[in-house]
Design a protein around this motif. Structure first.
Motif, PDB file in Angstrom:
ATOM      1  N   MET A   1       0.889  -1.112   0.083  1.00 33.43           N
ATOM      2  CA  MET A   1       0.107   0.125   0.097  1.00 33.43           C
ATOM      3  C   MET A   1       1.004   1.169   0.040  1.00 33.43           C
ATOM      4  O   MET A   1       2.060   1.217  -0.214  1.00 33.43           O
ATOM      5  CB  MET A   1      -1.003  -0.024   1.192  1.00 33.43           C
ATOM      6  CG  MET A   1      -1.996  -1.061   1.234  1.00 33.43           C
ATOM      7  SD  MET A   1      -3.019  -1.298   2.514  1.00 33.43           S
ATOM      8  CE  MET A   1      -3.955   0.139   2.504  1.00 33.43           C
ATOM      9  N   SER A   2       0.307   2.223   0.280  1.00 33.81           N
ATOM     10  CA  SER A   2       1.209   3.555   0.274  1.00 33.81           C
ATOM     11  C   SER A   2       0.664   4.468   1.271  1.00 33.81           C
ATOM     12  O   SER A   2      -0.604   4.177   1.932  1.00 33.81           O
ATOM     13  CB  SER A   2       0.883   4.349  -1.088  1.00 33.81           C
ATOM     14  OG  SER A   2      -0.455   4.553  -1.093  1.00 33.81           O
ATOM     15  N   PHE A   3       1.055   5.570   1.499  1.00 36.80           N
ATOM     16  CA  PHE A   3       0.873   6.552   2.482  1.00 36.80           C
ATOM     17  C   PHE A   3      -0.459   6.983   2.399  1.00 36.80           C
ATOM     18  O   PHE A   3      -0.987   7.515   1.552  1.00 36.80           O
ATOM     19  CB  PHE A   3       1.732   7.681   2.711  1.00 36.80           C
ATOM     20  CG  PHE A   3       1.438   8.895   3.560  1.00 36.80           C
ATOM     21  CD1 PHE A   3       1.598   8.640   5.022  1.00 36.80           C
ATOM     22  CD2 PHE A   3       0.913  10.163   3.083  1.00 36.80           C
ATOM     23  CE1 PHE A   3       1.319   9.674   5.941  1.00 36.80           C
ATOM     24  CE2 PHE A   3       0.726  10.937   4.029  1.00 36.80           C
ATOM     25  CZ  PHE A   3       0.752  10.728   5.248  1.00 36.80           C
ATOM     26  N   SER A   4      -1.087   7.052   3.679  1.00 37.52           N
ATOM     27  CA  SER A   4      -2.518   7.417   3.658  1.00 37.52           C
ATOM     28  C   SER A   4      -2.671   8.798   4.533  1.00 37.52           C
ATOM     29  O   SER A   4      -2.380   8.666   5.671  1.00 37.52           O
ATOM     30  CB  SER A   4      -3.468   6.665   3.912  1.00 37.52           C
ATOM     31  OG  SER A   4      -5.032   7.082   4.280  1.00 37.52           O
ATOM     32  N   ARG A   5      -2.915  10.074   4.144  1.00 41.15           N
ATOM     33  CA  ARG A   5      -2.854  11.174   4.834  1.00 41.15           C
ATOM     34  C   ARG A   5      -4.094  10.956   6.082  1.00 41.15           C
ATOM     35  O   ARG A   5      -3.618  11.470   7.061  1.00 41.15           O
ATOM     36  CB  ARG A   5      -3.093  12.392   4.034  1.00 41.15           C
ATOM     37  CG  ARG A   5      -3.230  13.731   4.895  1.00 41.15           C
ATOM     38  CD  ARG A   5      -1.793  13.908   5.484  1.00 41.15           C
ATOM     39  NE  ARG A   5      -1.931  15.077   6.246  1.00 41.15           N
ATOM     40  CZ  ARG A   5      -2.192  14.985   7.760  1.00 41.15           C
ATOM     41  NH1 ARG A   5      -2.568  13.609   8.309  1.00 41.15           N
ATOM     42  NH2 ARG A   5      -2.043  15.883   8.395  1.00 41.15           N
ATOM     43  N   GLU A   6      -4.921  10.380   5.849  1.00 41.87           N
ATOM     44  CA  GLU A   6      -5.948  10.337   6.866  1.00 41.87           C
ATOM     45  C   GLU A   6      -5.643   9.379   8.000  1.00 41.87           C
ATOM     46  O   GLU A   6      -6.296   9.459   9.120  1.00 41.87           O
ATOM     47  CB  GLU A   6      -7.310   9.458   6.136  1.00 41.87           C
ATOM     48  CG  GLU A   6      -8.075  10.313   5.326  1.00 41.87           C
ATOM     49  CD  GLU A   6      -7.209  10.455   3.810  1.00 41.87           C
ATOM     50  OE1 GLU A   6      -6.442   9.324   3.401  1.00 41.87           O
ATOM     51  OE2 GLU A   6      -7.383  11.328   3.108  1.00 41.87           O
ATOM     52  N   ALA A  42       3.946  13.891   3.573  1.00 39.97           N
ATOM     53  CA  ALA A  42       3.591  14.727   4.780  1.00 39.97           C
ATOM     54  C   ALA A  42       4.894  15.561   5.090  1.00 39.97           C
ATOM     55  O   ALA A  42       5.056  16.030   6.188  1.00 39.97           O
ATOM     56  CB  ALA A  42       3.151  13.707   6.096  1.00 39.97           C
ATOM     57  N   SER A  43       5.676  15.802   4.216  1.00 40.75           N
ATOM     58  CA  SER A  43       7.045  16.223   4.614  1.00 40.75           C
ATOM     59  C   SER A  43       6.804  17.710   4.811  1.00 40.75           C
ATOM     60  O   SER A  43       7.726  18.343   5.852  1.00 40.75           O
ATOM     61  CB  SER A  43       7.946  16.339   3.266  1.00 40.75           C
ATOM     62  OG  SER A  43       7.157  17.197   2.093  1.00 40.75           O
ATOM     63  N   ALA A  71      14.445  16.130   3.733  1.00 40.87           N
ATOM     64  CA  ALA A  71      15.101  17.193   2.961  1.00 40.87           C
ATOM     65  C   ALA A  71      14.679  16.970   1.764  1.00 40.87           C
ATOM     66  O   ALA A  71      14.580  15.835   1.029  1.00 40.87           O
ATOM     67  CB  ALA A  71      16.781  16.564   3.295  1.00 40.87           C
ATOM     68  N   ALA A  72      14.504  18.115   1.093  1.00 41.08           N
ATOM     69  CA  ALA A  72      14.050  18.106  -0.406  1.00 41.08           C
ATOM     70  C   ALA A  72      12.656  17.315  -0.516  1.00 41.08           C
ATOM     71  O   ALA A  72      12.401  16.713  -1.588  1.00 41.08           O
ATOM     72  CB  ALA A  72      15.061  17.800  -1.181  1.00 41.08           C
ATOM     73  N   GLY A  73      11.829  17.461   0.527  1.00 39.98           N
ATOM     74  CA  GLY A  73      10.691  16.475   0.349  1.00 39.98           C
ATOM     75  C   GLY A  73      10.780  15.117   0.649  1.00 39.98           C
ATOM     76  O   GLY A  73       9.597  14.513   0.618  1.00 39.98           O
ATOM     77  N   VAL A  74      11.797  14.694   0.857  1.00 43.80           N
ATOM     78  CA  VAL A  74      11.897  13.095   1.244  1.00 43.80           C
ATOM     79  C   VAL A  74      12.218  12.997   2.601  1.00 43.80           C
ATOM     80  O   VAL A  74      12.917  13.535   3.400  1.00 43.80           O
ATOM     81  CB  VAL A  74      13.149  12.618   0.445  1.00 43.80           C
ATOM     82  CG1 VAL A  74      13.623  11.110   0.775  1.00 43.80           C
ATOM     83  CG2 VAL A  74      13.059  12.812  -1.058  1.00 43.80           C
ATOM     84  N   VAL A  75      11.165  12.075   3.070  1.00 44.66           N
ATOM     85  CA  VAL A  75      10.978  11.913   4.727  1.00 44.66           C
ATOM     86  C   VAL A  75      11.592  10.473   5.073  1.00 44.66           C
ATOM     87  O   VAL A  75      11.012   9.479   4.173  1.00 44.66           O
ATOM     88  CB  VAL A  75       9.949  11.852   5.182  1.00 44.66           C
ATOM     89  CG1 VAL A  75       9.644  11.526   6.683  1.00 44.66           C
ATOM     90  CG2 VAL A  75       9.295  13.479   4.969  1.00 44.66           C
TER      91      VAL A  75
END
Length: 89
Positions: A1-6, A42-43, A71-75
């Motif tokens: 799966m992938s990240f879910s902001r919820e 969520a960076s 950094a640069a949007g990579v968490v």
């Protein structure tokens, strides 16, 4: 799966250089969640040293993780420390 902001919720905000505390619930295993780039969406919210309580709803299991880099949007978060869920009674 992938990240879910919820699945991501801020539990406590920080003041100054103190870490914020987050909760993240997902059916993804910790090995997936702690992969660099998983939290990229969520960076803008996660800061280095923030603490993330990761709950795998499929297993179920829980891990305490730290945001290591953003950094640069990579968490990237730490591998996680397992929170033992024992009940000996």
């Amino acid at each position: 799966m992938s990240f879910s902001r919820e699945g991501l919720s801020k539990i406590a905000s920080s003041a100054g250089n103190a870490a914020s505390l987050w909760s993240y619930a997902s059916a993804d295993a910790i090995a997936t969640v702690n992969t660099a780039g998983y939290f990229n969406n969520a960076s803008s919210e996660l800061d280095i040293r923030d603490i993330v309580l990761v709950t795998d709803t499929a297993t179920p299991s829980a891990n305490l993780c730290i945001v290591l880099t953003n950094a640069a949007g990579v968490v990237d978060i730490s591998d996680g420390t397992v929170i033992a869920e024992t009940d000996s009674d």
